[in-house]
Scaffold this motif. Structure first.
Motif, PDB file in Angstrom:
ATOM      1  N   ARG A 109      56.898  31.635  -3.250  1.00  0.00           N
ATOM      2  CA  ARG A 109      58.436  32.015  -3.219  1.00  0.00           C
ATOM      3  C   ARG A 109      58.522  33.248  -3.964  1.00  0.00           C
ATOM      4  NH1 ARG A 109      60.880  26.366  -5.793  1.00  0.00           N
ATOM      5  NH2 ARG A 109      60.054  27.490  -7.605  1.00  0.00           N
ATOM      6  N   ASP A 110      59.225  34.024  -3.431  1.00  0.00           N
ATOM      7  CA  ASP A 110      59.549  35.508  -4.091  1.00  0.00           C
ATOM      8  C   ASP A 110      58.171  36.190  -4.350  1.00  0.00           C
ATOM      9  OD1 ASP A 110      62.304  35.008  -3.901  1.00  0.00           O
ATOM     10  OD2 ASP A 110      62.317  33.956  -5.935  1.00  0.00           O
ATOM     11  N   SER A 111      58.054  36.505  -5.509  1.00  0.00           N
ATOM     12  CA  SER A 111      56.970  37.343  -5.905  1.00  0.00           C
ATOM     13  C   SER A 111      56.073  36.522  -6.903  1.00  0.00           C
ATOM     14  CB  SER A 111      57.322  38.560  -6.762  1.00  0.00           C
ATOM     15  OG  SER A 111      57.867  38.382  -7.829  1.00  0.00           O
ATOM     16  N   GLU A 112      55.808  35.174  -6.848  1.00  0.00           N
ATOM     17  CA  GLU A 112      54.836  34.459  -7.431  1.00  0.00           C
ATOM     18  C   GLU A 112      53.581  34.784  -7.632  1.00  0.00           C
ATOM     19  OE1 GLU A 112      56.499  29.750  -7.485  1.00  0.00           O
ATOM     20  OE2 GLU A 112      55.774  30.631  -5.477  1.00  0.00           O
ATOM     21  N   ASP A 113      52.853  34.920  -8.608  1.00  0.00           N
ATOM     22  CA  ASP A 113      51.440  35.296  -8.785  1.00  0.00           C
ATOM     23  C   ASP A 113      50.455  34.413  -8.145  1.00  0.00           C
ATOM     24  OD1 ASP A 113      52.351  37.462 -10.264  1.00  0.00           O
ATOM     25  OD2 ASP A 113      52.372  36.322 -12.138  1.00  0.00           O
ATOM     26  N   VAL A 114      49.334  34.553  -7.769  1.00  0.00           N
ATOM     27  CA  VAL A 114      48.606  33.737  -7.025  1.00  0.00           C
ATOM     28  C   VAL A 114      47.221  33.768  -7.935  1.00  0.00           C
ATOM     29  CG1 VAL A 114      47.269  32.867  -5.031  1.00  0.00           C
ATOM     30  CG2 VAL A 114      49.634  33.920  -4.884  1.00  0.00           C
ATOM     31  N   ILE A 115      46.595  32.584  -8.252  1.00  0.00           N
ATOM     32  CA  ILE A 115      45.136  32.210  -8.763  1.00  0.00           C
ATOM     33  C   ILE A 115      44.746  31.780  -7.761  1.00  0.00           C
ATOM     34  CG2 ILE A 115      43.860  31.654 -10.580  1.00  0.00           C
ATOM     35  CD1 ILE A 115      46.161  31.871 -12.458  1.00  0.00           C
ATOM     36  N   LEU A 116      43.439  31.980  -7.042  1.00  0.00           N
ATOM     37  CA  LEU A 116      42.541  31.520  -6.259  1.00  0.00           C
ATOM     38  C   LEU A 116      41.110  31.256  -6.773  1.00  0.00           C
ATOM     39  CD1 LEU A 116      41.784  30.501  -3.298  1.00  0.00           C
ATOM     40  CD2 LEU A 116      41.530  32.980  -2.592  1.00  0.00           C
ATOM     41  N   HIS A 140      40.823  42.891   0.628  1.00  0.00           N
ATOM     42  CA  HIS A 140      41.905  43.853   1.518  1.00  0.00           C
ATOM     43  C   HIS A 140      43.383  43.179   1.536  1.00  0.00           C
ATOM     44  CE1 HIS A 140      39.617  47.527   2.936  1.00  0.00           C
ATOM     45  NE2 HIS A 140      38.710  46.590   2.476  1.00  0.00           N
ATOM     46  N   CYS A 141      43.277  41.769   1.343  1.00  0.00           N
ATOM     47  CA  CYS A 141      44.552  41.169   1.123  1.00  0.00           C
ATOM     48  C   CYS A 141      45.108  41.293  -0.464  1.00  0.00           C
ATOM     49  CB  CYS A 141      44.588  39.994   1.248  1.00  0.00           C
ATOM     50  SG  CYS A 141      44.355  39.459   3.077  1.00  0.00           S
ATOM     51  N   GLY A 142      44.401  42.178  -1.372  1.00  0.00           N
ATOM     52  CA  GLY A 142      44.799  42.530  -2.480  1.00  0.00           C
ATOM     53  C   GLY A 142      44.390  41.704  -3.562  1.00  0.00           C
ATOM     54  N   PHE A 143      43.606  40.606  -3.590  1.00  0.00           N
ATOM     55  CA  PHE A 143      43.049  39.878  -4.438  1.00  0.00           C
ATOM     56  C   PHE A 143      41.808  40.646  -5.325  1.00  0.00           C
ATOM     57  CE2 PHE A 143      44.610  36.551  -1.970  1.00  0.00           C
ATOM     58  CZ  PHE A 143      45.047  35.751  -2.793  1.00  0.00           C
ATOM     59  N   ILE A 171      36.858  33.308  -9.096  1.00  0.00           N
ATOM     60  CA  ILE A 171      38.049  33.321  -9.764  1.00  0.00           C
ATOM     61  C   ILE A 171      38.888  34.707  -9.148  1.00  0.00           C
ATOM     62  CG2 ILE A 171      39.469  33.181 -11.872  1.00  0.00           C
ATOM     63  CD1 ILE A 171      37.125  31.379 -13.097  1.00  0.00           C
ATOM     64  N   LEU A 172      39.804  34.642  -8.279  1.00  0.00           N
ATOM     65  CA  LEU A 172      40.457  35.616  -7.624  1.00  0.00           C
ATOM     66  C   LEU A 172      42.133  35.547  -8.233  1.00  0.00           C
ATOM     67  CD1 LEU A 172      38.840  35.845  -4.343  1.00  0.00           C
ATOM     68  CD2 LEU A 172      38.074  37.199  -6.406  1.00  0.00           C
ATOM     69  N   TYR A 173      42.482  36.747  -8.482  1.00  0.00           N
ATOM     70  CA  TYR A 173      43.902  36.683  -8.501  1.00  0.00           C
ATOM     71  C   TYR A 173      44.874  37.685  -7.897  1.00  0.00           C
ATOM     72  CZ  TYR A 173      43.020  40.725 -11.729  1.00  0.00           C
ATOM     73  OH  TYR A 173      42.675  41.949 -12.133  1.00  0.00           O
ATOM     74  N   LEU A 174      45.813  37.454  -7.880  1.00  0.00           N
ATOM     75  CA  LEU A 174      46.891  38.389  -7.272  1.00  0.00           C
ATOM     76  C   LEU A 174      48.220  38.320  -7.840  1.00  0.00           C
ATOM     77  CD1 LEU A 174      47.206  39.976  -4.356  1.00  0.00           C
ATOM     78  CD2 LEU A 174      48.168  38.087  -3.404  1.00  0.00           C
TER      79      LEU A 174
END
Length: 274
Positions: A109-116, A140-143, A171-174
């Motif tokens: 939703r909106d600009s939620e951060d993502v931790i993968l 290349h998706c920004g992670f 551990i990746l983040y965006l």
């Protein structure tokens, strides 16, 4: 956590210590799956969605929306992709990842951060003639990798006929996230002195646990971000504040996972293969 086959025991141990958890089992006859635990005094789970990555395969993922404050939430994604040291398996992992990112985009939703977090079963460099695609796809998706420079290994096994030493776990983040510190993997000399490498008496898994302390940063550029999102773009060039950790020097990208960014990554990967 991945390859969890004793979730109830882990849950019982952590629950009395203030944690809540969620588990998704692999499909078909597999007994293990993925699990996420969170401290209820710090985070509130408001949504969970489980994902089957491919109809003909057992692998799954889970997405959780964790509320940090009244105005801030973060998406935590946990997955385990297909194993195999062959190019066809790497290509299949890319298909699994494309499926997962589409689900994350819909969940976000909106600009939620993502931790993968996950066992992606994909190395960062060419290994045993297998060209790495998964990690490049995510970058290349920004992670960004919480470790900055990747550790020397996360999996290291020795058998009578071969030895495999690779980076499979990440551990990746965006988003607007700062890496405070990470837990380094054991020195190679320690693991290398064990005949079977991993697991051994000191490290009881064939994968080393990765740990990172992440801080969600305040959005000081909210107007710029809203303008970029309204125009279908992303906020670029934002930098995290300085820290002694080299990983915290990485740029912070807008956490929006867009169809255009995924398509751009697919084109990039196809050009590399071609």
């Amino acid at each position: 956590l991945q390859e969890v086959d004793r979730y109830d025991e882990l849950y019982a141990y952590l629950h009395i210590r203030g944690y809540e958890g969620s588990f998704v089992k692999k499909s078909h006859r597999a007994k293990d799956g993925c699990a996420v635990f969170w401290k209820t005094s710090k985070l509130t789970n408001t949504a969970i969605e489980y994902v089957t990555l491919h109809a003909e395969n057992v692998h799954v993922a889970m997405m959780l929306r964790m509320k940090v404050s009244s105005r801030r939430s973060v998406i935590v994604v946990n997955t385990h992709l297909k194993a195999g040291l062959d190019q066809s398996y790497e290509d299949f992992r890319v298909e699994q990842l494309k499926c997962l990112l589409e689900k994350v985009k819909d969940f976000q939703r909106d600009s939620e951060d993502v931790i993968l977090c996950g066992d992606l079963n994909s190395h960062v460099d060419t290994y045993d003639n297998v060209k790495p695609i998964v990690y490049s796809f995510l970058k290349h998706c920004g992670f960004k990798n919480a470790y900055g420079r990747e550790p020397g290994y996360t999996h290291w096994g020795a058998w009578t006929d071969c030895e495999v030493k690779t980076i499979f776990d990440y551990i990746l983040y965006l988003g607007k996230i700062k890496v405070l510190r990470v837990l380094q993997v054991p020195p190679e000399a320690i693991v290398g002195n064990c005949p079977d490498r991993l697991p051994n008496k000191q490290y009881p898994s064939d994968h080393i646990s990765l740990v990172a302390d992440l801080q969600l940063l305040h959005d000081d550029n909210s107007n710029e971000g809203d303008h970029a999102r309204k125009n279908g773009g992303s906020v670029k060039g934002m930098k995290s504040s300085s820290s002694s950790s080299s990983s915290s020097q990485t740029p912070i990208h807008s956490p929006i996972i867009s169809l255009s960014s995924i398509a751009h990554s697919i084109r990039y990967l196809l050009e590399r293969q071609g």
